[in-house]
Design a protein around this motif. Structure first.
Motif, PDB file in Angstrom:
ATOM      1  N   LEU A  73      34.276   5.540  -5.996  1.00 40.57           N
ATOM      2  CA  LEU A  73      33.482   6.400  -6.863  1.00 40.57           C
ATOM      3  C   LEU A  73      34.390   7.190  -7.805  1.00 40.57           C
ATOM      4  N   ARG A  74      35.483   7.704  -7.296  1.00 45.17           N
ATOM      5  CA  ARG A  74      36.409   8.436  -8.172  1.00 45.17           C
ATOM      6  C   ARG A  74      36.931   7.531  -9.275  1.00 45.17           C
ATOM      7  N   GLY A  75      37.236   6.296  -8.924  1.00 43.38           N
ATOM      8  CA  GLY A  75      37.736   5.370  -9.933  1.00 43.38           C
ATOM      9  C   GLY A  75      36.708   5.053 -10.992  1.00 43.38           C
ATOM     10  N   LEU A  76      35.463   4.831 -10.562  1.00 43.96           N
ATOM     11  CA  LEU A  76      34.404   4.568 -11.528  1.00 43.96           C
ATOM     12  C   LEU A  76      34.161   5.786 -12.420  1.00 43.96           C
ATOM     13  N   ALA A  77      34.205   6.981 -11.821  1.00 44.19           N
ATOM     14  CA  ALA A  77      33.961   8.200 -12.589  1.00 44.19           C
ATOM     15  C   ALA A  77      35.031   8.407 -13.649  1.00 44.19           C
ATOM     16  N   ALA A  78      36.247   7.991 -13.355  1.00 43.14           N
ATOM     17  CA  ALA A  78      37.325   8.176 -14.327  1.00 43.14           C
ATOM     18  C   ALA A  78      37.081   7.378 -15.599  1.00 43.14           C
ATOM     19  N   GLY A  79      36.296   6.313 -15.497  1.00 48.26           N
ATOM     20  CA  GLY A  79      36.016   5.507 -16.674  1.00 48.26           C
ATOM     21  C   GLY A  79      34.586   5.643 -17.167  1.00 48.26           C
ATOM     22  N   ALA A  80      33.865   6.644 -16.658  1.00 52.15           N
ATOM     23  CA  ALA A  80      32.469   6.831 -17.044  1.00 52.15           C
ATOM     24  C   ALA A  80      32.331   7.990 -18.024  1.00 52.15           C
ATOM     25  N   ASP A  81      31.231   7.994 -18.723  1.00 53.82           N
ATOM     26  CA  ASP A  81      30.927   9.081 -19.648  1.00 53.82           C
ATOM     27  C   ASP A  81      29.981  10.110 -19.035  1.00 53.82           C
ATOM     28  N   ILE A  82      28.994   9.618 -18.272  1.00 59.94           N
ATOM     29  CA  ILE A  82      27.966  10.475 -17.696  1.00 59.94           C
ATOM     30  C   ILE A  82      27.729  10.047 -16.253  1.00 59.94           C
ATOM     31  N   LEU A  83      27.558  10.990 -15.362  1.00 59.04           N
ATOM     32  CA  LEU A  83      27.124  10.721 -13.991  1.00 59.04           C
ATOM     33  C   LEU A  83      25.866  11.544 -13.739  1.00 59.04           C
TER      34      LEU A  83
END
Length: 802
Positions: free
Chosen positions: A80-90
């Motif tokens: 999840l941390r890895g995906l969040a690092a490349g996401a714009d919005i959660l």
């Protein structure tokens, strides 16, 4: 088709409440990754279920990708941390604080992804005394003040249809998310956003303290008991093949109806040009209309009404809506796969972008369907703008909108920093300015036009159109909600404006859209609701003629939010492409999308969806129960066995937990009368707010029916300062008003600059933006092309010189 949010990545950890926010962002082109625990989300089993498929889950998760993460493991949390690092919005809707317990809450994730926009959706917000309360749609109807205005006088209050709450909350969350993301693009700074479903309903569905049309604001502590007598506002009449509704607002519409009736002498008095006089005389007037209409079909009445300028619309059942030619021709309803092997007729989506529908493209994902998909790492571009600026500062909006929808749409932009210029013509004043009811200024103007400027200009003159075109040269957005084709007839079509300014975003809205056989129909919210099936479900089960949606202007407010989201998405896209676009939203499409679960279920299982009244067909006990006092009520919904056990503890009947008749939800539904009687007996002698607190403390979804004045002192709303005040020199006292769309970590609450008088900034705008000098402005004022207030120097001099 390239959609405006192409390239935006959204992580979606919602479960039930708020799922529609990610769906709308996905419709607009965002890559939305639905993340679930390995066992799947609770909403995958949400009723109604057809052939093993949850219909609400299927609709609210279409166009998304789906993966599973086990947040109980280090590997899952690290992913999840890895995906969040490349996401714009959660976007997440877990219980407040739950993700922090896993070590992956907003603070933890944003420490490694500072550019992320983190949106938390919960029933009541992340703070306040109700923080841990349980919210259902029924509970939110009760607490928000909506229930107190729904139903027949003297009868128990009536819950509106389900679905409208979830989509209202989803729209608020999507708007707040894009506001923060737009700011991120300019400043490089992420944001935390706290969206309260309670507040979304209070301010966004049909606000008592906001731009409101027919919904009466409660500025008195002495708010009446019983439901408002609203059935005659937008009356319904039987005809040869069903029912129709009429909507007589303007004098010319009444005159058309008067002539249609054969000009009866008893209604020849000019006093009947006013709505209140006709309302008082309804017992005499309406039988005349009923007799006239009884000889005609729906189609004939709608056509004749259009010819005479009388707004008439059919009251359609869901079955009729599904087979209506207009909704098929306009693309509002389409056949699509919603689960493997299951196709249905579904609402396509909210909006057209560049002429194409931004709607359903792919079915909802199976659990973990995209676990093997690689999501490429992405660099988050950091802006250098001033983070203290309002998120929409620097944008200019030319607002041609009118009445409730128009006011609410442009207010979203004005509140958050855009320079919104309301275009007004004194010869054709906005309906809100005509609803003063004896006051110097209509309260709805003060609410709906705060933070804006006003330009008085005659767009029916060539000179006025030329000035408007010059304004478009440096504008970012043009908003209008006229009958389809009106802008083009004025020489202001999107194509014409785009030639002047290729970067401009033009949004046009109407009742039924610009395509299909209903495109020319007169449209008001009451007729839209009736035509889309909402009204047919918003009634008591045993009376198909007593529709109870007369005290609301739905879908005006929420359709305005839906449109604002699309406009902001187009502005975000313009940063990438350098080009604007044209947008189209039909208010009917808003109603259809929000009633999607019932429409799809009726299409798959004909005859199964009827007006449920106050009974949740999928839960027992459930309903609106009388409490101690005059017209005091409490909403309770028990959805599962745990909540049933908790309820049994509250009512001091632990023996019922092991009772076979009530062991499961299906068994409780089968014995609905008995379980309803248990909670009804317990509530009968209790104060509804005290009972709500006790039930909620035990984990049972419950909500007292609040009247509008009670919202101003409600502990949760007070603790979160959800109300502010707006003032105006023409109003005797300040008005309570919405403070914000959501609680942001850094974005400041909107200012509350007073609404302008019609044309108040005409001279300022023409000098500042068009470079006109005083002599040029004076000449245009004298010719009537420019229309400043009567105190303008040029008008004063003209009067003085005779």
């Amino acid at each position: 088709m390239t959609l405006p949010l192409d390239g935006v990545r959204v992580l979606d950890l919602t479960d039930g409440l708020g799922e529609s926010s990610g769906r709308y962002l996905a419709d607009l082109g965002a890559e939305v990754i639905r993340i679930e625990m390995p066992g799947g989300s609770r909403s995958r089993a949400a009723e109604p279920v057809v052939d093993g498929v949850s219909i609400p889950f299927a609709l609210r998760n279409a166009n998304k990708l789906g993966i599973t993460l086990d947040l109980d493991t280090d590997a899952g949390r690290e992913r999840l941390r890895g995906l969040a690092a490349g996401a714009d919005i959660l976007i997440e809707s877990l219980h407040p604080g739950r993700l922090s317990e896993y070590g992956v809450g907003a603070n933890e994730i944003r420490s490694v992804a500072p550019g992320l926009v983190w949106v938390s959706i919960s029933g009541f917000g992340q703070t306040g005394p109700y923080r841990d309360w349980v919210a259902t749609e029924q509970v939110l109807y009760g607490l928000s003040g909506v229930l107190s205005r729904s139903g027949a006088p003297g009868a128990e209050p009536l819950l509106p249809p389900t679905g409208l709450v979830e989509e209202t909350v989803g729209a608020h969350a999507a708007w707040a998310a894009l506001l923060a993301y737009h700011r991120r693009l300019g400043t490089g700074r992420g944001e935390t956003v706290d969206v309260s479903a309670f507040e979304a309903m209070v301010h966004g569905f049909d606000p008592g303290f906001g731009t409101q049309g027919s919904a009466a604001a409660a500025r008195s502590e002495d708010f009446p008991r019983g439901r408002p007598n609203a059935a005659n506002f937008y009356p319904v009449f039987p005809c040869k093949d069903g029912h129709v509704r009429i909507c007589l607002l303007a004098r010319r519409q009444w005159r058309g109806m008067f002539e249609w009736l054969g000009e009866p002498e008893e209604f020849a008095d000019p006093k009947y040009d006013t709505i209140p006089a006709r309302f008082v005389a309804a017992d005499t007037l309406h039988p005349l209309i009923e007799q006239l209409f009884s000889a005609y079909t729906q189609t004939e009445l709608v056509a004749e009404g259009a010819r005479r300028g009388v707004p008439v619309g059919g009251v359609h059942t869901l079955a009729e809506v599904l087979t209506t030619e207009h909704f098929a021709a306009s693309g509002s309803l389409v056949d699509a796969e919603i689960a493997p092997g299951l196709r249905a007729r579904v609402p396509s989506g909210y909006v057209r972008v560049g002429g194409d529908r931004a709607g359903i493209r792919t079915r909802a994902p199976q659990l973990g369907e995209h676990n093997d998909r690689a999501f490429a790492a992405r660099d988050i571009v950091a802006g250098t703008g001033d983070p203290s600026s309002a998120p929409l500062a620097g944008l200019r909006v030319l607002d041609l909108g009118v009445i409730v929808f128009g006011a609410e749409l442009s207010r979203q932009f004005a509140d958050y920093g855009a320079d919104v210029i309301k275009i007004e013509n004194a010869n054709f004043p906005d309906g809100l300015r005509q609803s003063k009811r004896g006051a110097a200024l209509a309260a709805s103007v003060a609410w709906g036009h705060r933070n804006k400027r006003s330009l008085g200009i005659d767009l029916r003159s060539p000179e006025g159109v030329d000035l408007f075109r010059r304004l478009v040269t440096d504008a970012d957005v043009v908003l209008a909600n006229f009958k389809p084709g009106t802008l083009a007839s004025m020489g202001l079509s999107y194509e014409t404006l785009a030639e002047i300014n290729p970067r401009v975003v033009v949004s046009e809205s109407s009742a039924f859209g610009s395509t299909g056989p209903w495109r020319t129909r007169l449209g008001y919210g009451p007729l839209v609701r009736a035509s889309c099936g909402v009204s047919a479900l918003w009634r008591y089960p045993d009376d198909e003629e007593l529709l109870c949606d007369g005290q609301t202007v739905y879908p005006d407010h929420i359709a305005a939010h839906v449109t604002a989201i699309a406009v902001l998405a187009a502005l975000i896209d313009r940063r990438r492409t350098g080009r604007g676009t044209n947008l189209e939203v039909a208010q009917a499409d808003t109603a259809l999308v929000q009633l999607g679960t019932q429409l799809v279920t009726e299409g798959l299982r004909p005859g199964t969806i009827t007006a449920p009244g106050n009974v949740d067909p999928y839960a027992a006990p459930s309903g609106v129960y009388a409490c101690a006092g005059d017209d005091e009520w409490c909403v309770v919904t028990v959805r599962d066995d745990d909540e049933w056990a908790a309820l049994c503890g509250v009512v001091d009947r632990p023996d019922l937990v092991g009772d076979r008749r009530f062991a499961t939800n299906p068994q409780r539904i089968a014995h609905r009368g008995e379980v309803d009687g248990i909670i009804a007996t317990w509530l009968r002698d209790r104060d509804p707010r005290e009972a709500t607190a006790v039930l909620q403390a035990a984990g049972v979804p419950a909500g007292a029916m609040l009247r509008l004045p009670q919202l101003l002192t409600d502990p949760q709303l007070t603790a979160r300062a959800t109300y502010t005040t707006v003032e105006h020199e023409l109003l005797p006292t300040p008005l309570s008003a919405t403070a914000r769309v959501a609680v942001f970590g850094e974005i400041a609450d909107p200012p509350t600059r007073q609404a302008p008088l019609a044309g108040e900034q005409t001279r300022q705008i023409c000098a500042e933006l068009l470079g006109l000098d005083d002599a040029e402005i004076d000449a245009l004022v004298r010719s009537g092309v420019l229309q400043p207030p009567a105190t303008d120097p040029a008008l004063v001099r003209e009067v003085a010189t005779g």
